[in-house]
Design a protein around this motif. Structure first.
Motif, PDB file in Angstrom:
ATOM      1  N   SER A  62     -18.537  -3.936   2.847  1.00  0.00           N
ATOM      2  CA  SER A  62     -17.126  -3.556   2.910  1.00  0.00           C
ATOM      3  C   SER A  62     -16.842  -2.430   1.915  1.00  0.00           C
ATOM      4  N   THR A  80     -12.199   5.896   0.087  1.00  0.00           N
ATOM      5  CA  THR A  80     -12.996   7.009   0.637  1.00  0.00           C
ATOM      6  C   THR A  80     -14.087   7.388  -0.371  1.00  0.00           C
ATOM      7  N   ALA A  93     -16.861  -3.146  12.482  1.00  0.00           N
ATOM      8  CA  ALA A  93     -15.814  -4.089  12.892  1.00  0.00           C
ATOM      9  C   ALA A  93     -14.490  -3.648  12.287  1.00  0.00           C
ATOM     10  N   LEU A 127     -13.500  -2.431  -5.961  1.00  0.00           N
ATOM     11  CA  LEU A 127     -13.092  -3.765  -6.403  1.00  0.00           C
ATOM     12  C   LEU A 127     -12.231  -4.502  -5.378  1.00  0.00           C
ATOM     13  N   HIS A 128     -12.013  -3.894  -4.221  1.00  0.00           N
ATOM     14  CA  HIS A 128     -11.156  -4.517  -3.201  1.00  0.00           C
ATOM     15  C   HIS A 128     -11.914  -5.648  -2.502  1.00  0.00           C
ATOM     16  N   ASP A 129     -11.311  -6.839  -2.468  1.00  0.00           N
ATOM     17  CA  ASP A 129     -12.052  -7.947  -1.835  1.00  0.00           C
ATOM     18  C   ASP A 129     -11.246  -8.797  -0.858  1.00  0.00           C
ATOM     19  N   ILE A 130      -9.961  -8.478  -0.668  1.00  0.00           N
ATOM     20  CA  ILE A 130      -9.149  -9.350   0.203  1.00  0.00           C
ATOM     21  C   ILE A 130      -9.672  -9.297   1.642  1.00  0.00           C
ATOM     22  N   GLY A 131      -9.921  -8.088   2.141  1.00  0.00           N
ATOM     23  CA  GLY A 131     -10.430  -7.936   3.513  1.00  0.00           C
ATOM     24  C   GLY A 131     -11.798  -8.566   3.662  1.00  0.00           C
ATOM     25  N   ASP A 174     -11.592  -5.237  12.135  1.00  0.00           N
ATOM     26  CA  ASP A 174     -10.840  -6.267  11.412  1.00  0.00           C
ATOM     27  C   ASP A 174     -11.670  -7.561  11.323  1.00  0.00           C
ATOM     28  N   ALA A 175     -11.102  -8.535  10.612  1.00  0.00           N
ATOM     29  CA  ALA A 175     -11.869  -9.754  10.315  1.00  0.00           C
ATOM     30  C   ALA A 175     -12.175 -10.563  11.581  1.00  0.00           C
ATOM     31  N   MET A 210       2.436   1.676  -3.322  1.00  0.00           N
ATOM     32  CA  MET A 210       1.433   2.103  -4.304  1.00  0.00           C
ATOM     33  C   MET A 210       1.249   3.617  -4.200  1.00  0.00           C
ATOM     34  N   GLY A 242       0.824  -1.213   0.000  1.00  0.00           N
ATOM     35  CA  GLY A 242       0.000   0.000   0.000  1.00  0.00           C
ATOM     36  C   GLY A 242       0.858   1.263   0.000  1.00  0.00           C
ATOM     37  N   GLY A 291     -13.810  -1.955   6.672  1.00  0.00           N
ATOM     38  CA  GLY A 291     -12.905  -1.579   5.579  1.00  0.00           C
ATOM     39  C   GLY A 291     -12.027  -0.450   6.079  1.00  0.00           C
ATOM     40  N   ALA A 292     -10.820  -0.351   5.512  1.00  0.00           N
ATOM     41  CA  ALA A 292      -9.811   0.567   6.058  1.00  0.00           C
ATOM     42  C   ALA A 292     -10.295   1.998   6.344  1.00  0.00           C
ATOM     43  N   GLY A 351     -18.716   0.229  -7.069  1.00  0.00           N
ATOM     44  CA  GLY A 351     -17.586   1.081  -7.443  1.00  0.00           C
ATOM     45  C   GLY A 351     -16.265   0.647  -6.837  1.00  0.00           C
TER      46      GLY A 351
HETATM   47 CO1  B1M Z   1      -6.336  -0.215  -3.932  1.00  0.00          CO
HETATM   48  N1  B1M Z   1      -6.299   1.339  -2.752  1.00  0.00           N
HETATM   49  N2  B1M Z   1      -6.971   0.892  -5.390  1.00  0.00           N
HETATM   50  N3  B1M Z   1      -6.113  -1.815  -5.025  1.00  0.00           N
HETATM   51  N4  B1M Z   1      -5.381  -0.990  -2.505  1.00  0.00           N
HETATM   52  C1  B1M Z   1      -5.947   1.114  -1.354  1.00  0.00           C
HETATM   53  C2  B1M Z   1      -7.198   0.816  -0.525  1.00  0.00           C
HETATM   54  C3  B1M Z   1      -5.224   2.477  -0.959  1.00  0.00           C
HETATM   55  C4  B1M Z   1      -5.298   2.822   0.550  1.00  0.00           C
HETATM   56  C5  B1M Z   1      -3.753   2.425  -1.480  1.00  0.00           C
HETATM   57  C6  B1M Z   1      -2.988   3.705  -1.245  1.00  0.00           C
HETATM   58  O1  B1M Z   1      -3.081   4.582  -2.021  1.00  0.00           O
HETATM   59  N5  B1M Z   1      -2.259   3.757  -0.135  1.00  0.00           N
HETATM   60  C7  B1M Z   1      -5.989   3.484  -1.855  1.00  0.00           C
HETATM   61  C8  B1M Z   1      -7.258   4.091  -1.235  1.00  0.00           C
HETATM   62  C9  B1M Z   1      -7.087   5.553  -0.860  1.00  0.00           C
HETATM   63  C10 B1M Z   1      -8.351   6.076  -0.281  1.00  0.00           C
HETATM   64  O2  B1M Z   1      -9.421   5.927  -0.788  1.00  0.00           O
HETATM   65  N6  B1M Z   1      -8.190   6.734   0.836  1.00  0.00           N
HETATM   66  C11 B1M Z   1      -6.313   2.614  -3.071  1.00  0.00           C
HETATM   67  C12 B1M Z   1      -6.597   3.123  -4.351  1.00  0.00           C
HETATM   68  C13 B1M Z   1      -6.501   4.633  -4.503  1.00  0.00           C
HETATM   69  C14 B1M Z   1      -6.961   2.293  -5.432  1.00  0.00           C
HETATM   70  C15 B1M Z   1      -7.323   2.734  -6.873  1.00  0.00           C
HETATM   71  C16 B1M Z   1      -8.253   3.953  -6.970  1.00  0.00           C
HETATM   72  C17 B1M Z   1      -5.985   2.955  -7.618  1.00  0.00           C
HETATM   73  C18 B1M Z   1      -6.126   3.501  -9.008  1.00  0.00           C
HETATM   74  O3  B1M Z   1      -6.750   2.923  -9.857  1.00  0.00           O
HETATM   75  N7  B1M Z   1      -5.537   4.664  -9.192  1.00  0.00           N
HETATM   76  C19 B1M Z   1      -7.987   1.442  -7.446  1.00  0.00           C
HETATM   77  C20 B1M Z   1      -9.506   1.434  -7.221  1.00  0.00           C
HETATM   78  C21 B1M Z   1     -10.179   0.280  -7.915  1.00  0.00           C
HETATM   79  C22 B1M Z   1     -11.614   0.152  -7.443  1.00  0.00           C
HETATM   80  O4  B1M Z   1     -11.849  -0.449  -6.417  1.00  0.00           O
HETATM   81  N8  B1M Z   1     -12.534   0.737  -8.175  1.00  0.00           N
HETATM   82  C23 B1M Z   1      -7.342   0.393  -6.607  1.00  0.00           C
HETATM   83  C24 B1M Z   1      -7.141  -0.924  -7.047  1.00  0.00           C
HETATM   84  C25 B1M Z   1      -6.539  -1.907  -6.316  1.00  0.00           C
HETATM   85  C26 B1M Z   1      -6.236  -3.309  -6.876  1.00  0.00           C
HETATM   86  C27 B1M Z   1      -7.337  -3.843  -7.776  1.00  0.00           C
HETATM   87  C28 B1M Z   1      -4.944  -3.221  -7.654  1.00  0.00           C
HETATM   88  C29 B1M Z   1      -5.981  -4.128  -5.560  1.00  0.00           C
HETATM   89  C30 B1M Z   1      -7.218  -4.872  -5.019  1.00  0.00           C
HETATM   90  C31 B1M Z   1      -7.184  -6.355  -5.319  1.00  0.00           C
HETATM   91  C32 B1M Z   1      -8.236  -7.085  -4.531  1.00  0.00           C
HETATM   92  O5  B1M Z   1      -8.744  -6.671  -3.503  1.00  0.00           O
HETATM   93  N9  B1M Z   1      -8.569  -8.241  -5.091  1.00  0.00           N
HETATM   94  C33 B1M Z   1      -5.649  -3.010  -4.560  1.00  0.00           C
HETATM   95  C34 B1M Z   1      -5.014  -3.243  -3.305  1.00  0.00           C
HETATM   96  C35 B1M Z   1      -4.518  -4.639  -3.061  1.00  0.00           C
HETATM   97  C36 B1M Z   1      -4.854  -2.213  -2.335  1.00  0.00           C
HETATM   98  C37 B1M Z   1      -4.063  -2.260  -1.000  1.00  0.00           C
HETATM   99  C38 B1M Z   1      -2.582  -2.224  -1.367  1.00  0.00           C
HETATM  100  C39 B1M Z   1      -4.315  -3.438  -0.078  1.00  0.00           C
HETATM  101  C40 B1M Z   1      -5.780  -3.652   0.315  1.00  0.00           C
HETATM  102  C41 B1M Z   1      -5.877  -4.963   1.060  1.00  0.00           C
HETATM  103  O6  B1M Z   1      -6.274  -5.959   0.487  1.00  0.00           O
HETATM  104  N10 B1M Z   1      -5.433  -4.971   2.338  1.00  0.00           N
HETATM  105  C42 B1M Z   1      -4.578  -0.935  -0.287  1.00  0.00           C
HETATM  106  C43 B1M Z   1      -3.539  -0.304   0.626  1.00  0.00           C
HETATM  107  C44 B1M Z   1      -3.664  -0.771   2.072  1.00  0.00           C
HETATM  108  O7  B1M Z   1      -4.734  -1.146   2.513  1.00  0.00           O
HETATM  109  N11 B1M Z   1      -2.598  -0.689   2.784  1.00  0.00           N
HETATM  110  C45 B1M Z   1      -5.190  -0.187  -1.389  1.00  0.00           C
HETATM  111  C46 B1M Z   1      -5.403  -6.186   3.148  1.00  0.00           C
HETATM  112  C47 B1M Z   1      -6.812  -6.436   3.721  1.00  0.00           C
HETATM  113  C48 B1M Z   1      -6.819  -7.712   4.552  1.00  0.00           C
HETATM  114  O8  B1M Z   1      -7.119  -5.346   4.561  1.00  0.00           O
HETATM  115  O9  B1M Z   1      -9.029  -4.637   3.068  1.00  0.00           O
HETATM  116  O10 B1M Z   1      -8.348  -3.221   5.078  1.00  0.00           O
HETATM  117  P1  B1M Z   1      -8.494  -4.551   4.443  1.00  0.00           P
HETATM  118  O11 B1M Z   1      -9.500  -5.421   5.332  1.00  0.00           O
HETATM  119  C49 B1M Z   1      -9.376  -5.529   6.736  1.00  0.00           C
HETATM  120  C50 B1M Z   1     -10.202  -4.495   7.499  1.00  0.00           C
HETATM  121  O12 B1M Z   1     -10.358  -3.282   6.825  1.00  0.00           O
HETATM  122  C51 B1M Z   1     -11.470  -5.208   7.799  1.00  0.00           C
HETATM  123  O13 B1M Z   1     -11.065  -6.561   7.967  1.00  0.00           O
HETATM  124  C52 B1M Z   1     -10.019  -6.860   7.053  1.00  0.00           C
HETATM  125  C53 B1M Z   1      -9.096  -7.889   7.673  1.00  0.00           C
HETATM  126  O14 B1M Z   1      -8.693  -7.588   8.945  1.00  0.00           O
HETATM  127  N12 B1M Z   1     -12.590  -5.214   6.860  1.00  0.00           N
HETATM  128  C54 B1M Z   1     -13.847  -5.430   7.324  1.00  0.00           C
HETATM  129  C55 B1M Z   1     -12.645  -5.120   5.531  1.00  0.00           C
HETATM  130  N13 B1M Z   1     -13.895  -5.242   5.088  1.00  0.00           N
HETATM  131  C56 B1M Z   1     -14.663  -5.453   6.182  1.00  0.00           C
HETATM  132  C57 B1M Z   1     -16.046  -5.674   6.304  1.00  0.00           C
HETATM  133  C58 B1M Z   1     -16.558  -5.850   7.591  1.00  0.00           C
HETATM  134  C59 B1M Z   1     -15.730  -5.816   8.711  1.00  0.00           C
HETATM  135  C60 B1M Z   1     -14.381  -5.619   8.597  1.00  0.00           C
HETATM  136  O15 B1M Z   1     -17.856  -6.088   7.831  1.00  0.00           O
HETATM  137  C61 B1M Z   1     -18.708  -6.381   6.786  1.00  0.00           C
END
Ligand code: B1M
Length: 208
Positions: free
Chosen positions: A146, A150, A195, A100-104, A197-198, A52, A49, A178-179, A98
């Protein structure tokens, strides 16, 4: 370099072979799966992240790292499972329109499933109407939404509103995460639970 650091590095390097091999070695050494997840895999995605954001990594590389992470999570999955509690709560879950993030979201689904719940995963980029349709069909106890961007947080509010407008709000508890999501945002849009985290998501869902 610790094993956790090596796992993180393999995720940053988008090297699933190396990452899986390190994860398997760590499991062989009785390292708790939850530590491998948090200190190795998620720490690696955190670095991805940052890279990126600073434009050291671009979308295709980030996707490859995300794929490596998902493959490792598949390996860890059986070891993260909690005991089956016999609960059969139904959960409809998805990533908002809108987004596409699905890992969390997948991790949340996985831990809820491990806790004995029945998961209906709508995937990513889910329009509010699709949530409403599935809730009407399945009649779940919990709806999980999720969002990782922003810019897609408003879609979370629209989804809650669509559920209310369809007259389904009283039937379900709505969990958000979600973050960028906070307790304050959860309260503001009228969802029931935030929540962070997961792990917390699975525990809170069980308690609801
Ligand atoms: Co994206 N992305 N991304 N990305 N991406 C972020 C989120 C970002 C923070 C990176 C950055 O700039 N530092 C940033 C968002 C900035 C913001 O909005 N403030 C960002 C951006 C800007 C973008 C694009 C706009 C980039 C572009 O095109 N210019 C684009 C948007 C596409 C779209 O969605 N329309 C984009 C695309 C992508 C990929 C497709 C390349 C890929 C996603 C692949 C996929 O998910 N299959 C990707 C990725 C991988 C990331 C980062 C690097 C990692 C996200 C992740 O999977 N984290 C991310 C940076 C970061 O987070 N450090 C970033 C690991 C995951 C386990 O954590 O999802 O937070 P997380 O889930 C946690 C908790 O949040 C919680 O539990 C989980 C586990 O503990 N949680 C829930 C999540 N959902 C929950 C639901 C619940 C409860 C808890 O209840 C229902």
């Amino acid at each position: 370099m610790t094993t956790f650091n090596k796992i993180s590095q393999a995720i940053v390097d988008s090297d699933p072979g190396q990452a899986i091999s390190l994860v398997e070695t760590a499991m062989g050494n009785d390292t708790p799966a939850v530590d491998i997840l948090n200190k190795g895999l998620l720490a690696g995605m955190e670095i991805v992240g940052e890279k990126m954001e600073s434009e050291e990594m671009f979308i295709p590389e980030v996707l490859m790292s995300a794929n490596a992470m998902s493959q490792c999570v598949d390996v860890l999955k059986p070891h993260l499972s909690e005991e089956d509690t016999g609960q059969t709560k139904k959960v409809v879950i998805g990533t908002v329109q809108g987004d596409l993030h699905d890992i969390g979201k997948n991790l949340v689904s996985m831990l809820m499933e491990s806790a004995g719940m029945e998961i209906y995963d709508l995937g990513v980029d889910v329009p509010p109407d699709a949530f409403v349709e599935k809730i009407s069909e399945i009649k779940p106890e919990i709806v999980g939404i999720s969002a990782l961007l922003t810019t897609t947080m408003p879609a979370m509010q629209q989804t809650v509103e669509a559920i209310s407008e369809a007259g389904l709000r009283e039937q379900v508890k709505i969990m958000v995460g979600g973050a960028p999501v906070t307790q304050g945002f959860c309260d503001e849009i009228g969802a029931d639970v935030f929540a962070p985290d997961a792990n917390a998501a699975a525990k809170m869902a069980k308690a609801l």
